[in-house]
Write an enzyme that holds these catalytic residues in place. Structure first.
Site, short mmCIF file in Angstrom:
data_model
loop_
_atom_site.label_atom_id
_atom_site.label_comp_id
_atom_site.label_asym_id
_atom_site.label_seq_id
_atom_site.Cartn_x
_atom_site.Cartn_y
_atom_site.Cartn_z
N LEU A 97 0.89 -1.18 0.00
CA LEU A 97 0.00 0.00 0.00
C LEU A 97 0.92 1.21 0.00
O LEU A 97 1.84 1.28 0.82
CB LEU A 97 -0.90 -0.02 1.24
CG LEU A 97 -1.96 1.09 1.36
CD1 LEU A 97 -3.15 0.60 2.18
CD2 LEU A 97 -1.43 2.36 1.96
N TYR A 145 0.27 1.04 10.31
CA TYR A 145 -0.75 0.01 10.50
C TYR A 145 -1.19 -0.09 11.96
O TYR A 145 -2.36 -0.32 12.25
CB TYR A 145 -0.24 -1.34 9.98
CG TYR A 145 -0.14 -1.36 8.47
CD1 TYR A 145 -1.27 -1.16 7.68
CD2 TYR A 145 1.08 -1.54 7.82
CE1 TYR A 145 -1.19 -1.16 6.29
CE2 TYR A 145 1.17 -1.55 6.43
CZ TYR A 145 0.03 -1.35 5.68
OH TYR A 145 0.09 -1.34 4.31
#
Ligand SMILES: CC(C)(COP(=O)(O)OP(=O)(O)OC[C@H]1O[C@@H](n2cnc3c(N)ncnc32)[C@H](O)[C@@H]1OP(=O)(O)O)[C@@H](O)C(=O)NCCC(=O)NCCS
Length: 172
Positions: A97, A145
């Site tokens: 990502l 994250y």
């Protein structure tokens, strides 16, 4: 550049998407998008999704999803206790990502992550996956994250997971 964060601006990577100028600050991720992502899509090794503005083919962000498995023994003991005693469990891998530096800090990373989690949840209703896992490239990515409640695997802190049960609650 003011971004239009609508899901219509996220689509499967196509040949016509402009990737040459993409720069997220990580050479390996840049090279992946330029040189590998289309092949991975064609060979069905990974499904790359890209974010563009409605009036331009230039890729400003992307992520990839694949099916994967994890050994149950790598999960934290409290989660392990709630699961069947199969050796391995199915998960969805958010392999990569990244966001172009020209638009960083404007919420696109979060928007891509939420879109990837929603897509993973929807597909898990057809092909089961009990969590989304990510491979963080470094500690900055790990902290991104963690910001969204991903937890590290016991032995490999740069691999993180979010149980599908928590993702269900996100979209309830
Ligand atoms: C990590 C990355 C995707 C973040 O994208 P971004 O568009 O700049 O991030 P956003 O603007 O959406 O940030 C959303 C939230 O995450 C937070 N955040 C962003 N990067 C963070 C980091 N490294 N650690 C902790 N939190 C972070 C922001 O502060 C923001 O929080 P808030 O909503 O509470 O204010 C981007 O910096 C990037 O592409 N980095 C290089 C590639 C990479 O490391 N990818 C991840 C691993 S494959």
């Amino acid at each position: 550049m003011a971004l239009s964060l609508v899901s219509e601006n996220i689509a499967p990577l196509k040949k016509t998407h402009e990737r040459k100028t993409f720069d997220c600050g990580n050479d390996r991720l840049n090279a992946y998008l330029r040189e590998q992502a289309r092949q991975d899509a064609e060979k069905r090794v990974a499904a790359p999704f890209v974010f563009t503005q409605a009036d331009s083919p230039v890729v400003l962000g992307f992520y990839t999803l694949s099916s994967s498995i994890i050994p149950v023994a790598e999960l934290p003991p409290d989660l392990m206790k709630q699961l069947p005693r199969y050796g391995q469990l199915p998960v969805t891998l958010l392999g990569r990502l990244a966001v172009d530096h020209s638009v960083s800090g404007q919420g696109l990373g979060e928007f891509l992550l939420v879109n990837a989690l929603h897509r993973s949840l929807q597909s898990s209703q057809q092909i089961a996956a009990m969590a989304v896992i990510v491979e963080a490239k470094d500690q900055r990515a790990e902290s991104f994250y963690r910001h969204f409640n991903f937890q590290s695997f016991q032995k490999t802190p740069l691999r993180l997971f979010l149980p599908m049960g928590q993702i269900v609650k996100l979209f309830a």
